[in-house]
Each structure stands twice: as structure tokens, then as C-alpha cells.
Design a protein around this motif. Structure first.
Motif, PDB file in Angstrom:
ATOM      1  N   LYS A 180    -122.379  46.890   2.094  1.00 25.70           N
ATOM      2  CA  LYS A 180    -122.708  46.172   0.868  1.00 25.70           C
ATOM      3  C   LYS A 180    -122.206  44.752   1.002  1.00 25.70           C
ATOM      4  O   LYS A 180    -121.108  44.507   1.480  1.00 25.70           O
ATOM      5  N   LYS A 181    -122.997  43.818   0.522  1.00 26.65           N
ATOM      6  CA  LYS A 181    -122.585  42.428   0.567  1.00 26.65           C
ATOM      7  C   LYS A 181    -121.624  42.162  -0.585  1.00 26.65           C
ATOM      8  O   LYS A 181    -121.771  42.692  -1.672  1.00 26.65           O
ATOM      9  N   PHE A 182    -120.631  41.326  -0.323  1.00 25.09           N
ATOM     10  CA  PHE A 182    -119.658  40.964  -1.342  1.00 25.09           C
ATOM     11  C   PHE A 182    -120.258  39.909  -2.261  1.00 25.09           C
ATOM     12  O   PHE A 182    -120.802  38.919  -1.804  1.00 25.09           O
ATOM     13  N   SER A 183    -120.168  40.163  -3.552  1.00 28.43           N
ATOM     14  CA  SER A 183    -120.577  39.137  -4.497  1.00 28.43           C
ATOM     15  C   SER A 183    -119.515  39.043  -5.580  1.00 28.43           C
ATOM     16  O   SER A 183    -118.945  40.053  -6.009  1.00 28.43           O
ATOM     17  N   LEU A 184    -119.227  37.845  -5.995  1.00 23.41           N
ATOM     18  CA  LEU A 184    -118.192  37.609  -6.995  1.00 23.41           C
ATOM     19  C   LEU A 184    -118.565  38.241  -8.328  1.00 23.41           C
ATOM     20  O   LEU A 184    -117.725  38.850  -8.993  1.00 23.41           O
ATOM     21  N   PHE A 193    -116.469  41.253 -10.390  1.00 22.31           N
ATOM     22  CA  PHE A 193    -115.976  41.214 -11.768  1.00 22.31           C
ATOM     23  C   PHE A 193    -116.627  42.285 -12.637  1.00 22.31           C
ATOM     24  O   PHE A 193    -116.003  42.807 -13.556  1.00 22.31           O
ATOM     25  N   LYS A 194    -117.855  42.652 -12.344  1.00 24.20           N
ATOM     26  CA  LYS A 194    -118.481  43.768 -13.068  1.00 24.20           C
ATOM     27  C   LYS A 194    -117.725  45.055 -12.785  1.00 24.20           C
ATOM     28  O   LYS A 194    -117.489  45.863 -13.682  1.00 24.20           O
ATOM     29  N   GLY A 195    -117.336  45.252 -11.544  1.00 28.20           N
ATOM     30  CA  GLY A 195    -116.565  46.435 -11.180  1.00 28.20           C
ATOM     31  C   GLY A 195    -115.196  46.446 -11.835  1.00 28.20           C
ATOM     32  O   GLY A 195    -114.740  47.488 -12.325  1.00 28.20           O
ATOM     33  N   VAL A 196    -114.553  45.289 -11.862  1.00 30.97           N
ATOM     34  CA  VAL A 196    -113.241  45.188 -12.513  1.00 30.97           C
ATOM     35  C   VAL A 196    -113.372  45.510 -13.995  1.00 30.97           C
ATOM     36  O   VAL A 196    -112.576  46.269 -14.561  1.00 30.97           O
TER      37      VAL A 196
END
Length: 89
Positions: A28-32, A36-39
Motif C-alpha cells: 500500500k502506498k503511504f498517504s498523509l 490521519f483517517k486511520g488515526v
């Protein structure tokens, strides 16, 4: 059509290619924004303490710190006195 059976190096090469393809699919590519959605979704799952519980635990921690500080201070004072008397003799 007849199936061909892979032998030796050809089979190893095919397995290596399949592993590479599987890795690319799973990566999976890292996206900011995704981070934050995951957090935020994890923060929503947290059970936060009530105001009463928060004050009780905070008070307990402060009392523990004070008691521990007094104990360490007394030990420090006693050891300092013992060593100063020992060194003066």
C-alpha cells in the motif's frame, strides 16, 4: 491444449515472478490523508474515562509522586550524612 509442466529453473523463475506480483498487489502506498483517517478511526474506538475517574487517577498519581519523592529525599539525605561522616573521620 495440453498443460506443460515446468521443470527446474523455469519453475523457480515463475514462482519468483508470482511472488513479485503478489508483493506489488499487497503493498500500500503511504498517504498523509490515509494516515490521519486511520488515526481518527482509532481515536473513535477509544473508551475515554469519565471526568470523575480522570480526577481520581490524577490525584492518585500526584500522591504517589509526592510519597516517592519524600522517600528518595530521605534516602538521599541519610546516605549523604553517612558518607560525609565517614569521609570526615
Amino acid at each position: 491444449m495440453a498443460k506443460t509442466k515446468l521443470l527446474g529453473k523455469d519453475k523457480e523463475r515463475q514462482l519468483a515472478e508470482q511472488k513479485k506480483v503478489a508483493k506489488k498487489k499487497n503493498r500500500k502506498k503511504f498517504s498523509l490523508i490515509g494516515f490521519f483517517k486511520g488515526v481518527w478511526s482509532e481515536v473513535k474506538k477509544v473508551t475515554w474515562p469519565s471526568r470523575k475517574d480522570l480526577f481520581k487517577t490524577t490525584f492518585a498519581v500526584i500522591i504517589f509522586i509526592v510519597v516517592f519523592t519524600v522517600i528518595v529525599g530521605l534516602i538521599d539525605y541519610g546516605m549523604g550524612t553517612i558518607f560525609s561522616n565517614f569521609l570526615q573521620s
